[in-house]
Design an enzyme around this catalytic site. Structure first.
Site, PDB file in Angstrom:
ATOM      1  CG  ASP A   1      46.190  38.074  44.014  1.00  0.00           C
ATOM      2  OD1 ASP A   1      45.598  37.648  43.007  1.00  0.00           O
ATOM      3  OD2 ASP A   1      46.476  39.276  44.183  1.00  0.00           O
TER       4      ASP A   1
ATOM      5  CB  ILE B   1      40.634  33.963  36.097  1.00  0.00           C
ATOM      6  CG1 ILE B   1      39.309  33.390  35.607  1.00  0.00           C
ATOM      7  CG2 ILE B   1      41.791  33.395  35.287  1.00  0.00           C
ATOM      8  CD1 ILE B   1      39.048  33.622  34.117  1.00  0.00           C
ATOM      9  CG  ASP B   2      45.893  34.061  41.153  1.00  0.00           C
ATOM     10  OD1 ASP B   2      46.017  35.292  41.057  1.00  0.00           O
ATOM     11  OD2 ASP B   2      46.758  33.325  41.649  1.00  0.00           O
TER      12      ASP B   2
ATOM     13  CB  THR C   1      43.556  37.461  34.166  1.00  0.00           C
ATOM     14  OG1 THR C   1      42.652  37.256  35.256  1.00  0.00           O
ATOM     15  CG2 THR C   1      42.757  37.880  32.934  1.00  0.00           C
TER      16      THR C   1
ATOM     17  CD  GLU D   1      41.548  39.977  40.326  1.00  0.00           C
ATOM     18  OE1 GLU D   1      42.478  40.642  39.825  1.00  0.00           O
ATOM     19  OE2 GLU D   1      41.409  38.760  40.141  1.00  0.00           O
TER      20      GLU D   1
ATOM     21  CG  ASP E   1      42.013  35.995  41.640  1.00  0.00           C
ATOM     22  OD1 ASP E   1      41.319  36.178  40.620  1.00  0.00           O
ATOM     23  OD2 ASP E   1      43.193  36.373  41.725  1.00  0.00           O
TER      24      ASP E   1
END
Length: 326
Positions: free
Chosen positions: A245, A101-102, A104, A73, A99
């Protein structure tokens, strides 16, 4: 597809996810995040932890699999910021799509639905997914043809038995939207036309004659898909999301007996299979198309069951929203 050792890939990905999760959990506890904004959008956040976790994932996976490709990402977003026409390089090579930190915004605010999402595509098709929520210590994982599982802290420590196969819920899938619980998000984008279309779709879903029972938003596409795989949510849809994602979650949902589709059948540019009209079971999913629609499976149910009515009802109510491919 050439022969690949998915079991070895999975073992490495799970270890990397837990290492990344330890970094996320420590930063989550501190609640002192240096926050930047993407494209001056106060709802589209990135932290130093996002960047550090992506670097950790890339470095660890590249050390194990130096011939593989990588899409993340933060690196993809930086490339897009430098060139609005930039697109992810995506071919038949094994490609890790990550990702860091999906969720955030959840991470920044202390809402415990945030995860590292690690997916692997081969021949442009998602074949492995690991989604780890380190705050709740829930690790979801799946590989093509081998089922989907949830590993909790007790299972990982050897004190709670093996990981549990998904779905968890024995309840039958609702026959229609009238008795279904859905998940969606309106996303971080502020484009008025897109927001209007998303809100209008919600209005159509929750009003007569369809009257969906309820809609939930947890702030993480990957975890929304894992809730579908569990059976806690009957269906999830969203537009404007990215490959990172949904790549990992796609495998988890499918291996839990669910369906993962685009809002409309994709053009064949990235399709690896073809399907007849109305044959949702064999319809290809374009992970780069910026939209997703998934419906849960049933515990003990056949993987090739007829597509549920609620899937077709939902698809009829969400009008396509144009986003450039990743």
């Amino acid at each position: 597809m050439a022969t690949h050792d998915l079991a070895a890939f999975l073992a490495t990905a799970k270890a990397v996810a837990r290492d990344a999760g330890a970094r996320i959990r420590a930063a989550f506890a501190e609640r002192a995040h240096a926050v930047d904004y993407k494209e001056t959008n106060a709802a589209d956040l990135v932290t130093q932890t996002d960047r550090a976790v992506e670097e950790l994932c890339f470095r660890s996976l590249a050390a194990a699999f130096p011939a593989h490709a990588f899409i993340g990402e933060e690196t993809a977003s930086a490339a897009l910021a430098a060139d609005a026409s930039a697109r992810c390089a995506f071919d038949g090579r094994p490609t890790w799509i990550i990702d860091p930190i999906d969720g955030t915004m959840n991470f920044v605010h202390g809402f415990p639905y945030t995860a590292v999402s690690i997916g692997l595509c081969i021949d442009r098709r998602p074949v492995l997914g690991v989604v780890y929520n380190p705050i709740l210590d829930q690790l979801y994982y799946a590989t093509d043809g081998h089922g989907a599982f949830l590993e909790t802290a007790a299972a990982a420590a050897g004190g709670g038995g093996p990981a549990v196969r998904l779905p968890l819920s024995p309840a039958p899938l609702p026959p229609s939207l009238a008795t279904a619980l859905l998940a969606t998000e309106y996303g971080s984008g502020k484009d008025t036309d897109a927001l209007t279309a998303k809100i209008e779709a919600i209005r159509r879903i929750i009003t007569q004659p369809v009257a969906g029972r309820g809609i939930r938003s947890v702030g993480s596409a990957a975890l929304s898909m894992c809730l579908v795989a569990e059976g806690a949510v009957d269906a999830y849809y969203e537009a404007g999301i990215h490959a990172w994602d949904v790549c990992a979650g796609t495998v988890v949902v499918r291996e839990a007996g669910g369906l993962v589709l685009n809002w409309v059948p994709p053009a064949d540019a990235n399709a690896t299979t073809t399907a007849a009209a109305g044959d949702e079971q064999n319809e290809p999913f374009d992970v780069m198309a910026r939209n997703v629609l998934c419906v849960r499976g049933t515990k003990g149910g056949p993987r090739d069951a007829a597509p549920p009515l609620l899937l077709r009802q939902l698809r009829s109510l969400i009008e396509p929203i144009a986003y450039p491919h990743d």
